[in-house]
Write an enzyme that holds these catalytic residues in place. Structure first.
Site, PDB file in Angstrom:
ATOM      1  N   ASP A 193       0.845  -1.126  -0.043  1.00 52.45           N
ATOM      2  CA  ASP A 193       0.024  -0.028   0.186  1.00 52.45           C
ATOM      3  C   ASP A 193       0.892   1.119  -0.038  1.00 52.45           C
ATOM      4  O   ASP A 193       1.988   1.269   0.441  1.00 52.45           O
ATOM      5  CB  ASP A 193      -0.814  -0.075   1.357  1.00 52.45           C
ATOM      6  CG  ASP A 193      -2.273   0.691   1.093  1.00 52.45           C
ATOM      7  OD1 ASP A 193      -2.370   1.457   0.104  1.00 52.45           O
ATOM      8  OD2 ASP A 193      -3.150   0.537   1.957  1.00 52.45           O
ATOM      9  N   ASP A 224     -10.945   1.694  -3.156  1.00 51.57           N
ATOM     10  CA  ASP A 224     -11.319   1.249  -1.821  1.00 51.57           C
ATOM     11  C   ASP A 224     -13.016   1.388  -1.831  1.00 51.57           C
ATOM     12  O   ASP A 224     -13.703   0.948  -0.804  1.00 51.57           O
ATOM     13  CB  ASP A 224     -10.889   2.293  -0.841  1.00 51.57           C
ATOM     14  CG  ASP A 224      -9.508   1.962  -0.358  1.00 51.57           C
ATOM     15  OD1 ASP A 224      -9.022   1.039  -0.971  1.00 51.57           O
ATOM     16  OD2 ASP A 224      -9.021   2.778   0.585  1.00 51.57           O
TER      17      ASP A 224
END
Ligand code: DGJ
Length: 706
Positions: free
Chosen positions: A444, A508
């Site tokens: 990430d 997301d």
């Protein structure tokens, strides 16, 4: 007589001509007859020059420079410390390379040598452009801008990409007017708001029709992409790294190399473009490494538990995940020392002693005992202000000493250009991978680079290369570990990161209504098997919308499928439907991850439809993302099927209560099979059930036995 350099690939020919010592793309289109260029009338390349312009007209070409009389934005902007900046690079020679040709240009006065590498992939016809600028003078050369090449593009309409967190790959179409339209990222990543992708085509191009050219700058750092209407009406596109002031200073004898600029043409609209790009990504960008491996269905813990990690609960979740058919368990954020929310601990990559007193081993063993692979979330490039790492090494922050930086999620970017920093991060990751049976990293990256400086100089370029080097090093040491590229969702989605990673976390946002449009636009440049797509909870945390399990599962099923919800909360009916959808995904995985994705054009703006086709089998997804304006369902016409094949068409999920929306129910909606040729289905279509907002129909087409 003009000199020509020719490339053939994917049924296309790209012909570079030399005019007045400068390279031009004379032709890029369907393959020319062999040797056609030898008999080409050179006057075909002439251009009228109007009064009021320089005598040579707009000196546009493959690598336009203002020094030659080009009055648009040149492909090279450079200057010497004493202020000299004019360049007149002229053709020196051409070399055949393994991938195509290298055109060498030189300016003996400016003492610059430029090598433009051009390739046209033999199978897909995707063109690759990369340029090296060598300083052959004694003083440093400052580069202000370098686009690998400038491309003349069809003039009518632009499809641009933008977005934001949880709404990636937003699209906008416009007709370029006078001047420049530009898209820039100063975030140190591919970005949510300005991903470096563009399609330019003839006015009105669609999914199945129209000439288009698609472009992508494969770079995960700062970049600029622009479209400029030139004074003679032509349209040029350039894309390159966005340099911070004085960032790229090429020392005597040194070379700067641009990122790769990929481009592909299509005469059959966006789908023709995707055909080329998907094949290219599968074979060349990913080196075919995913072709042979079925993509395991994921279970990701993020939306199930967030930072709340409890070993027994996680084991129970793994049991539930295995029960519905997951094949890889990915332990997301929250597992490492002191990580209870997003304000602390990034940088301290060892298991939290309170949550994991015996390390990750017991959970890894449990997960693997269930037959699932194990994946782990990391964010190596970052450290929280509140971390042992930064307490010990406050000077490891990327930035300028004495500056107060704006924070993002309470974190700083680490200066990976310093070898001791990269070494320390590698050592931590290496220890984790060597000590645990981990086969996957979700890598990430969650904040913008605002002060990309190192040693008092701009370092965005070097930081991007250092990120690549760190990932490459991890891969070399652990070749069986797959890596997912994530940056607050899809903020780092590009072909250069994909050369060293295996999956992109698309967004997301797991709300399937939003996902239908995010995934659709993503699919223009990326094949489905690299597109992370998860079944989230019924109530979406990013949109507050509630959706059915069916829509969530059938939307995720068309990518690299996963689950990201506490499945223990699901009712029996949803669990059963989820298990069935995962089973279907596995059964169809070969088709879904190797087939031809064909986005469909439908008349109802509330409907989104696409097909995945391989041989004489196809799956078609039709999602009603908002209420239909017309009320009645149009016949579904599917483009891309084999016209002569006789198909059996069957809905895999006929509506459970068809009479809720229809008083007359078509055969497909009653679970019956309809038989028709591909030609019939493309021209007249299939009678579909009426779908209400939030409903989805998945159609299976197979070659009819009868
Ligand atoms: C951002 C990612 O996009 C999410 O999927 C999740 O991993 C969080 N970070 C964790 O902090």
């Amino acid at each position: 007589m003009s000199e020509f350099h020719r490339l053939d690939g994917g049924g296309d020919t790209l012909l570079v001509s030399l005019q007045e010592g400068r390279p031009h793309i004379a032709y890029w289109g369907p393959e020319l007859a062999q040797g056609a260029e030898a008999s080409l009338d050179a006057r075909l390349l002439d251009r009228a020059v109007p009064h009021g312009m320089l005598d040579g007209g707009v000196a546009f070409g493959l690598f336009p420079q203002n020094g030659w009389g080009f009055t648009g934005a040149g492909a090279l902007q450079a200057h010497r410390p004493d202020g000299r900046f004019i360049t007149q690079l002229a053709f020196e020679g051409c070399r055949r390379s393994a991938d195509g040709i290298d055109l060498v240009l030189a300016d003996t006065l400016a003492r610059i040598e430029v090598t433009i590498s051009l390739g046209l992939d033999a199978a897909s016809g995707v063109a690759a452009f990369q340029t090296r600028v060598r300083n052959v003078g004694p003083e440093p050369l400052n580069l202000d801008w370098v686009s690998p090449v400038a491309l003349e593009v069809p003039g009518g309409e632009v499809l641009a990409f933008s977005g934001r967190w949880a709404r990636e790959f937003d699209t906008e179409r416009f007709r370029p007017g006078a001047g420049i339209w530009a898209s820039e990222s100063r975030t140190g990543r591919t970005s949510h708001h300005a991903p470096p992708f563009l399609v330019v085509g003839e006015a009105g191009f669609g999914e199945h029709h129209g000439q288009v050219l698609g472009l992508h700058l494969a770079w995960s750092g700062d970049h600029r992409l622009f479209v400029e209407r030139l004074r003679d009406g032509r349209l040029q596109v350039q894309a390159g790294e966005l340099f911070w002031p004085g960032e790229i200073m090429v020392e005597a004898g040194e070379t700067y190399q641009t990122p790769m600029l990929y481009a592909a043409r299509s005469d059959t609209g966006l789908n023709g473009l995707s055909d080329r790009l998907h094949g290219f990504v599968r074979d060349r960008i990913m080196g075919g490494r995913l072709r042979a491996k079925p993509r395991p269905v994921h279970f990701n813990t993020w939306e199930a538990v967030y930072f709340r990690h409890d070993l027994e609960e996680l084991k129970a979740l793994a049991n539930a995940a295995a029960g519905v058919g997951a094949e890889r368990f990915v332990l997301d954020d929250g597992w490492f020392r002191g990580r209870n929310d997003d304000s602390a601990a990034l940088g301290d990559w060892s298991p939290d002693p309170v949550k994991y007193p015996d390390g990750l081993g017991p959970l890894v063993d449990h997960v693997r005992g269930l037959g699932l692979a194990f994946g782990l979330w990391v964010e190596p490039e970052m450290a929280n202000a509140n971390s042992d790492l930064l307490r010990a090494h406050p000077d490891w922050i990327l930035g300028e000493a004495g500056r107060v930086q704006p924070l993002g999620r309470g974190q700083y970017v680490l200066d990976l250009t310093r070898p001791e920093v990269s070494d320390a991060l590698f050592a931590q990751i290496d220890t984790l991978l060597a000590g645990n049976a981990i086969d996957y990293l979700k890598w990430d990256m969650n904040r913008d680079l605002t002060h990309p400086a190192s040693g008092g100089r701009p370092a965005s370029h070097a930081q991007t290369l250092a990120v690549y080097a760190l990932i490459d090093r991890v891969r070399a040491a652990h070749p069986d570990v797959e890596i997912e590229s994530c940056a607050s969702g899809g903020g780092r989605a590009d072909y250069e990161i994909l050369k060293r990673t295996d999956r992109i976390w698309t967004s997301d946002c797991n709300d399937p209504i939003e996902r239908q449009s995010i995934q659709r636009a993503f699919s223009i440049f990326f094949p489905p098997e690299v597109m992370g797509a998860h079944v989230g909870p019924a109530d979406s945390h990013t949109t507050a919308r509630t959706t059915s399990l069916e829509l969530r599962a059938m939307t995720a099923m068309f990518g690299h499928m996963g689950i990201e919800a506490d499945v223990r909360d699901f009712g029996a009916r949803d669990l059963e439907a989820l298990t069935a959808a995962i089973g279907l995904h596995k059964q169809m995985r070969g088709l879904l991850h190797g087939g031809r994705l064909v986005r469909q054009e439908v008349t109802d703006p509330g409907t989104s439809a696409f097909a995945v086709i391989a041989g004489s089998e196809a799956l078609v997804s039709v999602a009603q993302v908002e209420t239909s304006k017309s009320g009645a369902a149009a016949h579904l016409r599917v483009t891309g099927l084999d016209p002569l094949t006789l198909y059996d068409a069957r809905l895999l999920n006929p509506p459970k209560r068809p009479r809720a929306a229809m008083k007359q129910v078509p055969a497909l909606a009653s679970g019956e099979t309809l038989r028709a040729t591909g030609q019939w289905i493309a021209q007249s279509g299939l009678p579909m059930p009426i779908l209400r907002a939030g409903e989805i129909a998945v159609l299976h087409l197979t070659r009819s036995a009868g």
